[in-house]
Design a protein around this motif. Structure first.
Motif, mmCIF file in Angstrom:
data_model
loop_
_atom_site.group_PDB
_atom_site.id
_atom_site.type_symbol
_atom_site.label_atom_id
_atom_site.label_comp_id
_atom_site.label_asym_id
_atom_site.label_seq_id
_atom_site.Cartn_x
_atom_site.Cartn_y
_atom_site.Cartn_z
ATOM 1 N N LEU A 230 40.020 48.456 40.676
ATOM 2 C CA LEU A 230 38.675 48.299 41.227
ATOM 3 C C LEU A 230 37.987 47.051 40.681
ATOM 4 N N LEU A 231 38.149 46.803 39.386
ATOM 5 C CA LEU A 231 37.537 45.614 38.786
ATOM 6 C C LEU A 231 38.143 44.343 39.379
ATOM 7 N N SER A 232 39.439 44.355 39.616
ATOM 8 C CA SER A 232 40.094 43.209 40.237
ATOM 9 C C SER A 232 39.532 42.959 41.631
ATOM 10 N N ASN A 233 39.311 44.017 42.394
ATOM 11 C CA ASN A 233 38.740 43.858 43.730
ATOM 12 C C ASN A 233 37.294 43.385 43.669
ATOM 13 N N ALA A 234 36.535 43.851 42.689
ATOM 14 C CA ALA A 234 35.149 43.397 42.544
ATOM 15 C C ALA A 234 35.097 41.912 42.210
ATOM 16 N N VAL A 235 35.987 41.464 41.341
ATOM 17 C CA VAL A 235 36.031 40.039 40.989
ATOM 18 C C VAL A 235 36.454 39.206 42.196
ATOM 19 N N ASN A 236 37.420 39.681 42.961
ATOM 20 C CA ASN A 236 37.839 38.957 44.161
ATOM 21 C C ASN A 236 36.691 38.832 45.160
ATOM 22 N N LEU A 237 35.931 39.902 45.331
ATOM 23 C CA LEU A 237 34.791 39.870 46.242
ATOM 24 C C LEU A 237 33.705 38.940 45.721
ATOM 25 N N THR A 238 33.519 38.885 44.409
ATOM 26 C CA THR A 238 32.543 37.972 43.817
ATOM 27 C C THR A 238 32.935 36.517 44.063
ATOM 28 N N ILE A 239 34.197 36.204 43.849
ATOM 29 C CA ILE A 239 34.672 34.834 44.088
ATOM 30 C C ILE A 239 34.530 34.479 45.567
ATOM 31 N N PHE A 240 34.860 35.415 46.430
ATOM 32 C CA PHE A 240 34.770 35.153 47.865
ATOM 33 C C PHE A 240 33.318 34.946 48.287
ATOM 34 N N ALA A 241 32.406 35.742 47.734
ATOM 35 C CA ALA A 241 30.991 35.616 48.086
ATOM 36 C C ALA A 241 30.376 34.341 47.517
ATOM 37 N N THR B 127 26.557 42.655 50.042
ATOM 38 C CA THR B 127 27.734 42.261 49.260
ATOM 39 C C THR B 127 27.473 42.431 47.769
ATOM 40 N N ALA B 128 26.284 42.053 47.321
ATOM 41 C CA ALA B 128 25.941 42.218 45.901
ATOM 42 C C ALA B 128 25.913 43.687 45.502
ATOM 43 N N ILE B 129 25.415 44.544 46.377
ATOM 44 C CA ILE B 129 25.395 45.982 46.083
ATOM 45 C C ILE B 129 26.813 46.535 46.010
ATOM 46 N N VAL B 130 27.666 46.126 46.929
ATOM 47 C CA VAL B 130 29.063 46.582 46.921
ATOM 48 C C VAL B 130 29.769 46.112 45.653
ATOM 49 N N ILE B 131 29.529 44.866 45.248
ATOM 50 C CA ILE B 131 30.137 44.352 44.020
ATOM 51 C C ILE B 131 29.651 45.152 42.815
ATOM 52 N N GLY B 132 28.352 45.453 42.781
ATOM 53 C CA GLY B 132 27.805 46.251 41.676
ATOM 54 C C GLY B 132 28.386 47.654 41.620
ATOM 55 N N VAL B 133 28.528 48.287 42.777
ATOM 56 C CA VAL B 133 29.100 49.641 42.824
ATOM 57 C C VAL B 133 30.566 49.612 42.386
ATOM 58 N N LEU B 134 31.322 48.628 42.856
ATOM 59 C CA LEU B 134 32.728 48.516 42.443
ATOM 60 C C LEU B 134 32.856 48.281 40.942
ATOM 61 N N THR B 135 32.000 47.421 40.397
ATOM 62 C CA THR B 135 32.049 47.147 38.962
ATOM 63 C C THR B 135 31.655 48.380 38.158
ATOM 64 N N ALA B 136 30.593 49.069 38.579
ATOM 65 C CA ALA B 136 30.169 50.280 37.867
ATOM 66 C C ALA B 136 31.248 51.359 37.920
ATOM 67 N N GLY B 137 31.854 51.525 39.084
ATOM 68 C CA GLY B 137 32.935 52.503 39.216
ATOM 69 C C GLY B 137 34.138 52.143 38.363
#
Length: 121
Positions: free
Chosen positions: A34-45, A5-15
């Motif tokens: 993409l940034l909105s989805n990365a933040v949502n995944l961060t909050i969920f995690a 999950t952390a890797i996916v969040i990092g890739v989404l944020t970098a992209g």
């Protein structure tokens, strides 16, 4: 699971940062999504990813029994999704109107709408 999950969040944020640094307004918009989805995944995690049961309280009890999932991050993510969709709708309307008026999505070419600099000062 947390490492993935952390890797996916990092890739989404970098992209998203890569796309938002582009001069094309539509690429900026996709980066914002993409940034909105990365933040949502961060909050969920942040609510811990466990195989807990739903946070339901049985009748007559004061608290849920056993291991339950944290409902607060889930509620925050649902709220963030609605806000993100509203932001997306607004920026899409803004992009469409900007393209209709200026016939371009390049942000450098959109600068003519800004006032000119006064070089005499």
């Amino acid at each position: 699971m947390e490492a993935l999950t952390a890797i996916v969040i990092g890739v989404l944020t970098a992209g998203s940062v890569y796309l938002m640094l582009a001069r094309n307004f539509m690429r900026f918009l996709f980066g914002l999504i993409l940034l909105s989805n990365a933040v949502n995944l961060t909050i969920f995690a942040s609510g811990r990813m466990t195989k807990g049961a739903p946070a339901l309280v049985p009748y007559g009890e004061d608290a849920p029994l056993g291991i339950v999932g944290n409902a607060l991050p889930q509620a925050l993510v649902l709220t963030a999704i609605v806000i993100g969709f509203g932001l997306l709708a607004f920026t899409l309307a803004l992009a469409f109107e900007g393209y209709r008026r200026m016939n371009t999505v390049d942000t450098d070419e959109m600068r003519f709408a800004e006032p000119k600099e006064d070089v005499t000062k």
